[in-house]
Design an enzyme around this catalytic site. Structure first.
Site, short mmCIF file in Angstrom:
data_model
loop_
_atom_site.label_atom_id
_atom_site.label_comp_id
_atom_site.label_asym_id
_atom_site.label_seq_id
_atom_site.Cartn_x
_atom_site.Cartn_y
_atom_site.Cartn_z
N GLU A 104 0.89 -1.17 0.00
CA GLU A 104 0.00 0.00 0.00
C GLU A 104 0.91 1.21 0.00
O GLU A 104 1.58 1.49 0.99
CB GLU A 104 -0.93 -0.02 1.21
N CYS A 110 -3.13 8.77 3.64
CA CYS A 110 -2.96 8.23 2.28
C CYS A 110 -4.26 8.22 1.50
O CYS A 110 -4.25 8.26 0.27
CB CYS A 110 -2.36 6.82 2.34
#
Length: 492
Positions: free
Chosen positions: A239, A273
């Site tokens: 990720e 994020c």
């Protein structure tokens, strides 16, 4: 978990708001990491042998400790990251919810399930189940030091794996606290261990005898992780951040959309994020939307509504992006380059920013947002998708929310609410492109940390035996006619 051959090197964890020392932690060497993985390998056999019920019971013990001692963990998260205590509590609450879901649903998702054997092999019983990988290495970030790594750790544990966790060097105390409380709930074996240090420690974990690496961080570091893991053909789940867009349609609830844009852009000092970095607003509502965002943004204060930049060097990135955007013709309606200090960055709202500027193309990871006028939602989707990243996204539209969500090239989309997908334990979390691959959370997250095992069991012998040298020409002719009858016809 330290080397006995020489003095142990240590490093401090600092409060980013004051530089006060929060704690001191060892710099674990490659030998230390290998030893931890070896212990985990032995613990994994015991942990996997407990079965789903045994692991669920122990995960719930741990969850109970997290819930009861949440104020203590909140204070530690706040001290190491600088975020307000309320924001720390939010990520801990969500993490607890995910642990409970994984513990409760692991058997249903990973347990043995029957599959159809088909007509030719109707004498077979076909099943598939998901077995633990063994040892999972997790390399976590500093921006959400509880919620993000536990999305891998909790699901890997529920799937039957032991875990070795390398937290960020900015939040080692949080990682040590999590492993320590797990050991209180599960004292029998070192099922969940922590190794602390810098990049070399993470590299050592990647190259160690682990069965999978789960990494959260930058795309550049993610590529290094993949290269190191490739030496042992160790699979990875990555990720790697995002440049997340928000789309505002002509029929959107503008107050809700503006509130989502401000919270998504500025909460946690923009160090999210899946936050909001780019907004594309329909021309029919652009002016009203910008006015509402500007009004709300002016009421947000660094040091009150969010904390300092946890990683001091990120201030230079924010300053560079703002300077580049303004030099390219962008305008700061709130904040600007002068709002970036030596610890805090003030909220900044930018308009008229060229699409080829760093503030639009690169992940800023700071309290800034660009707002761009678009003629329609087709243009909004095209601009949103014109990015190397593809992690999260948000859409505000009364009529077309689902349609627009499906057209966005991102792993996740929230419709008419900010970041809601992250808190829903049943939904997978992950991205595409430079945002990485693989998924945590939900059934997909459980399967990410297990290997599928297919089993075919013959229940009775078939008159037409195909897998034998004793097969006759007559058998072949019968099978040929059978297949022609079953599959040879087609409609025009």
């Amino acid at each position: 978990m330290t080397s006995t051959a020489q003095a142990v090197e240590t490093f401090p964890s600092l409060d980013p708001a004051t530089d006060e020392v929060v704690g001191t932690h060892p710099v674990h060497t490659a030998e230390d990491v290998a030893a931890a993985v070896g212990r985990a390998r032995r613990a994994a056999a015991w942990w996997g042998g407990l079965g789903f019920a045994g692991r669920a019971e122990r995960l719930r013990r741990w969850k109970g400790i997290l819930a009861r001692r949440m104020p203590e963990l909140c204070d530690l998260v706040s001290a190491e990251t600088g975020k307000p205590t309320g924001d720390a509590q939010l990520e801990i609450v969500l993490a607890i919810e995910h642990i409970e879901w994984a513990a409760r649903n692991a058997r249903k998702v990973l347990g043995s399930a029957r599959r159809s054997p088909g007509l030719l092999l109707a004498n077979q019983a076909a099943t598939v189940e998901y077995q633990p990988l063994g040892v999972v290495g997790v390399i976590g970030p500093w921006n959400y030091p509880v919620f993000t790594p536990l999305g891998s750790i909790g699901y890997a544990l529920a799937a039957g794996n032991a875990v070795v966790f390398k937290p960020s060097e900015y939040t080692p105390g949080v990682g040590a606290w999590l492993a320590g409380t797990f050991a209180e709930a599960v004292p029998e074996h070192p099922v969940f261990q922590v190794v602390t240090g810098f990049g070399d420690t993470g590299a050592a974990l990647t190259r160690a005898d682990v069965d999978k690496i789960a990494f959260t961080g930058s795309a550049a570091t993610g590529k290094k992780i993949m290269a190191a893991a490739a030496e042992r053909l160790t699979p990875v789940v990555i990720e790697a951040g995002g440049k997340d867009p928000l789309l505002v349609d002509a029929d959107a609830d503008l107050d809700a959309a503006a509130d989502a844009a401000v919270w998504g852009a500025f909460s946690n000092a923009g160090q999210t994020c899946v936050g909001v970095e780019r907004v594309y607003a329909h021309a029919a509502v652009y002016d009203d939307f910008v006015a509402k965002v500007t009004e709300r943004a002016r009421a947000v204060r660094a040091g009150e509504h969010y904390g300092p930049m946890t990683m001091r060097s990120q201030l230079d990135v924010v300053r560079r992006h703002l300077t580049d955007a303004l030099a390219g013709g962008g305008r700061a309606l709130v904040g600007g380059a002068d709002s970036v200090g030596d610890r805090y960055a003030g909220p900044t709202v930018l308009v008229d920013v060229p699409e080829d500027s760093a503030a639009v193309r690169e992940e800023t990871f700071g309290p800034t947002v660009t707002i761009t006028r678009v003629a329609d939602m087709d243009e909004a989707v095209a601009k949103a998708n014109d990015s190397a990243y593809g992690l999260g996204s948000t859409v505000f539209s009364r009529r077309r929310g689902m349609e627009l969500a499906r057209r966005l090239r991102t792993g996740m989309t929230a419709v008419n609410a900010p970041l809601s997908f992250a808190g829903i334990a049943t939904l997978p979390f992950g991205g595409v492109g430079d945002s990485g691959f693989g998924r945590i959370h939900g059934p997909e997250g459980l399967r990410e940390f297990a290997r599928s095992k297919a089993i075919a069991r013959q229940r009775f012998a078939m008159p037409l035996a195909l897998t034998t040298f004793a097969r006759s020409e007559k058998t072949d002719r019968i099978v040929s006619r059978l297949i022609a009858t079953l599959h040879g016809r087609h409609s025009r």
